[in-house]
Design an enzyme around this catalytic site. Structure first.
Site, PDB file in Angstrom:
ATOM      1  N   LYS A 156       0.779  -1.175  -0.014  1.00  0.00           N
ATOM      2  CA  LYS A 156      -0.023   0.158   0.057  1.00  0.00           C
ATOM      3  C   LYS A 156       0.940   1.191  -0.144  1.00  0.00           C
ATOM      4  CE  LYS A 156      -1.953  -1.065   4.045  1.00  0.00           C
ATOM      5  NZ  LYS A 156      -1.024  -2.289   4.331  1.00  0.00           N
ATOM      6  N   ARG A 215      -8.730   1.325   9.972  1.00  0.00           N
ATOM      7  CA  ARG A 215      -8.292  -0.056  10.330  1.00  0.00           C
ATOM      8  C   ARG A 215      -9.475  -0.868  11.290  1.00  0.00           C
ATOM      9  NH1 ARG A 215      -2.373   0.969   9.445  1.00  0.00           N
ATOM     10  NH2 ARG A 215      -1.260  -0.994   9.908  1.00  0.00           N
ATOM     11  N   ARG A 225      12.192  -5.552   4.219  1.00  0.00           N
ATOM     12  CA  ARG A 225      12.065  -4.170   4.008  1.00  0.00           C
ATOM     13  C   ARG A 225      12.974  -3.389   4.785  1.00  0.00           C
ATOM     14  NH1 ARG A 225       6.290  -1.713   5.524  1.00  0.00           N
ATOM     15  NH2 ARG A 225       6.639  -2.730   7.139  1.00  0.00           N
ATOM     16  N   ARG A 261      12.431  -1.534  10.244  1.00  0.00           N
ATOM     17  CA  ARG A 261      11.321  -1.112  11.370  1.00  0.00           C
ATOM     18  C   ARG A 261      11.373  -1.885  12.484  1.00  0.00           C
ATOM     19  NH1 ARG A 261       6.086   0.351   8.102  1.00  0.00           N
ATOM     20  NH2 ARG A 261       4.875  -0.988   9.552  1.00  0.00           N
ATOM     21  N   ARG A 298       1.055  -8.472  14.198  1.00  0.00           N
ATOM     22  CA  ARG A 298       0.166  -7.290  13.157  1.00  0.00           C
ATOM     23  C   ARG A 298      -0.682  -8.148  12.182  1.00  0.00           C
ATOM     24  NH1 ARG A 298       5.222  -4.808  10.690  1.00  0.00           N
ATOM     25  NH2 ARG A 298       3.794  -3.821   9.459  1.00  0.00           N
TER      26      ARG A 298
HETATM   27  P1  AP5 Z   1       4.993  -1.702   1.701  1.00  0.00           P
HETATM   28  O1  AP5 Z   1       4.659  -0.724   0.643  1.00  0.00           O
HETATM   29  O2  AP5 Z   1       5.921  -0.988   2.626  1.00  0.00           O
HETATM   30  O3  AP5 Z   1       3.918  -2.187   2.230  1.00  0.00           O
HETATM   31  P2  AP5 Z   1       2.704  -1.648   3.095  1.00  0.00           P
HETATM   32  O4  AP5 Z   1       1.183  -2.620   2.887  1.00  0.00           O
HETATM   33  O5  AP5 Z   1       2.466  -0.088   3.267  1.00  0.00           O
HETATM   34  O6  AP5 Z   1       2.846  -2.311   4.569  1.00  0.00           O
HETATM   35  P3  AP5 Z   1       3.053  -1.672   6.017  1.00  0.00           P
HETATM   36  O7  AP5 Z   1       3.808  -2.786   6.907  1.00  0.00           O
HETATM   37  O8  AP5 Z   1       3.691  -0.319   5.893  1.00  0.00           O
HETATM   38  O9  AP5 Z   1       1.652  -1.510   6.503  1.00  0.00           O
HETATM   39  P4  AP5 Z   1       0.976  -1.667   7.788  1.00  0.00           P
HETATM   40  O10 AP5 Z   1      -0.296  -1.367   7.525  1.00  0.00           O
HETATM   41  O11 AP5 Z   1       1.292  -2.780   8.743  1.00  0.00           O
HETATM   42  O12 AP5 Z   1       2.130  -0.402   8.697  1.00  0.00           O
HETATM   43  P5  AP5 Z   1       1.725   1.078   9.091  1.00  0.00           P
HETATM   44  O13 AP5 Z   1       2.956   1.820   8.685  1.00  0.00           O
HETATM   45  O14 AP5 Z   1       0.446   1.548   8.229  1.00  0.00           O
HETATM   46  O15 AP5 Z   1       5.656  -3.077   0.991  1.00  0.00           O
HETATM   47  C1  AP5 Z   1       6.279  -3.641   1.966  1.00  0.00           C
HETATM   48  C2  AP5 Z   1       7.526  -4.397   1.424  1.00  0.00           C
HETATM   49  O16 AP5 Z   1       7.269  -5.129   0.200  1.00  0.00           O
HETATM   50  C3  AP5 Z   1       8.542  -3.480   0.980  1.00  0.00           C
HETATM   51  O17 AP5 Z   1      10.093  -3.767   1.282  1.00  0.00           O
HETATM   52  C4  AP5 Z   1       8.438  -3.058  -0.497  1.00  0.00           C
HETATM   53  O18 AP5 Z   1       9.787  -2.764  -1.202  1.00  0.00           O
HETATM   54  C5  AP5 Z   1       8.110  -4.594  -0.905  1.00  0.00           C
HETATM   55  N1  AP5 Z   1       6.950  -4.599  -2.117  1.00  0.00           N
HETATM   56  C6  AP5 Z   1       5.904  -3.457  -2.397  1.00  0.00           C
HETATM   57  N2  AP5 Z   1       5.478  -4.028  -3.477  1.00  0.00           N
HETATM   58  C7  AP5 Z   1       5.932  -5.035  -3.715  1.00  0.00           C
HETATM   59  C8  AP5 Z   1       5.390  -6.045  -4.883  1.00  0.00           C
HETATM   60  N3  AP5 Z   1       4.529  -5.559  -5.913  1.00  0.00           N
HETATM   61  N4  AP5 Z   1       6.503  -6.815  -5.207  1.00  0.00           N
HETATM   62  C9  AP5 Z   1       7.554  -7.094  -4.466  1.00  0.00           C
HETATM   63  N5  AP5 Z   1       7.867  -6.650  -3.283  1.00  0.00           N
HETATM   64  C10 AP5 Z   1       6.813  -5.363  -2.860  1.00  0.00           C
HETATM   65  O19 AP5 Z   1       1.252   0.827  10.606  1.00  0.00           O
HETATM   66  C11 AP5 Z   1       2.558   0.374  11.695  1.00  0.00           C
HETATM   67  C12 AP5 Z   1       1.538   0.576  12.893  1.00  0.00           C
HETATM   68  O20 AP5 Z   1       1.077   1.714  13.248  1.00  0.00           O
HETATM   69  C13 AP5 Z   1       0.551  -0.366  12.902  1.00  0.00           C
HETATM   70  O21 AP5 Z   1       0.887  -1.754  13.564  1.00  0.00           O
HETATM   71  C14 AP5 Z   1      -0.164   0.254  14.316  1.00  0.00           C
HETATM   72  O22 AP5 Z   1       0.259   0.107  15.461  1.00  0.00           O
HETATM   73  C15 AP5 Z   1      -0.091   1.906  13.980  1.00  0.00           C
HETATM   74  N6  AP5 Z   1      -1.235   2.402  13.206  1.00  0.00           N
HETATM   75  C16 AP5 Z   1      -1.019   2.697  11.818  1.00  0.00           C
HETATM   76  N7  AP5 Z   1      -2.254   3.164  11.236  1.00  0.00           N
HETATM   77  C17 AP5 Z   1      -3.147   2.999  12.559  1.00  0.00           C
HETATM   78  C18 AP5 Z   1      -4.663   3.097  12.393  1.00  0.00           C
HETATM   79  N8  AP5 Z   1      -5.213   3.603  11.340  1.00  0.00           N
HETATM   80  N9  AP5 Z   1      -5.165   2.758  13.416  1.00  0.00           N
HETATM   81  C19 AP5 Z   1      -4.357   2.074  14.446  1.00  0.00           C
HETATM   82  N10 AP5 Z   1      -3.250   2.043  14.600  1.00  0.00           N
HETATM   83  C20 AP5 Z   1      -2.429   2.417  13.381  1.00  0.00           C
END
Ligand code: AP5
Length: 213
Positions: free
Chosen positions: A13, A85, A123, A156, A167
């Protein structure tokens, strides 16, 4: 138009949101990146969020909803990355967008959970800009260094195997049910494909192709 990205951690995403933002000027609103910035700056909000994030739990709804609401006064469409979420967050976003008469479409990044471990544990990201790489699928030109600004890349804390498992479980329990919430305006894309292919599918799914060609 506003676009809501749904999908598990590691589905890509953030990668896609950043590509669309850089190429087409659509603003990415990543609650994860916002929380990490708060933590880096040592704000009260960041301190409150820290323990939840490190455990792989969700940060409480009131903190998140307030943080997002403050961003919605800026003009222009938004790519919601990592929000909503929970059912409460989805209801709050519906109200916020309805009040401003903003149409939104939701996109589900579909990918089997077993592919996510490798994506997350490999990552690397730029702590200043949030730009992400993958040591195998999307490596930087020089290992450990950001191509754009030369910053040292970091892994991270919550990408450790044990926290990743947590997660993914939290996603299944609290976020996957939102797929039903958005059923009437949901587009599905195959997130297992290479990054450029996913971008093309995404552009066609949200009908931005003509607008940005
Ligand atoms: P990447 O693009 O980084 O994936 P992502 O879907 O963005 O994954 P995240 O882990 O960032 O999402 P998340 O939802 O857990 O974390 P967030 O920061 O929101 O891609 C992942 C990897 O794959 C990368 O290395 C990339 O290069 C590779 N890749 C991408 N596309 C590819 C492809 N097509 N083919 C091959 N490789 C590929 O949240 C973190 C924490 O914050 C949560 O756990 C929670 O504690 C808190 N938080 C955030 N938002 C909320 C909310 N709304 N409510 C409550 N808590 C929240």
């Amino acid at each position: 138009m506003d676009v809501i990205f749904l999908g598990p951690p590691g589905a890509g995403k953030g990668t896609q949101a950043r590509i669309l933002e850089q190429r087409y000027g659509i603003r990415q609103l990543s609650t994860g990146d916002m929380l990490r910035r708060h933590r880096a700056e040592g704000t009260e909000l960041g301190k409150k969020a820290q323990a939840y994030m490190d455990r792989g739990d969700l940060v409480p709804d009131d903190v998140i909803i307030g943080m997002v609401e403050r961003e919605l006064h800026k003009p222009g469409g938004v790519l919601f990355d990592g929000f909503p979420r929970t059912a409460n967050q989805a209801r709050a976003l519906d109200e916020l967008l309805a009040r401003q008469q903003r149409p939104a479409v939701a996109v589900l990044f579909e990918i089997p959970l077993e592919m996510l471990y490798e994506r997350l544990t490999g990552r690397w990201s730029n702590p200043k800009t949030g730009r992400v790489y993958h040591e195998k699928f999307n490596p930087p030109k020089i290992a450990g260094i950001d191509d754009e600004d030369g910053s040292a890349l970091v892994q991270r804390e919550d990408d450790k195997a044990e926290t990743v498992r947590k997660r993914l479980a939290v996603y299944e329990e609290q976020t996957a049910p939102l797929i039903e919430h958005y059923a009437d305006r949901l587009k599905r894309i195959d997130a297992t494909k290479p990054v450029e292919t996913v971008t093309r599918e995404l552009l066609s799914a949200v009908n931005l192709k003509d607008a940005v060609a």
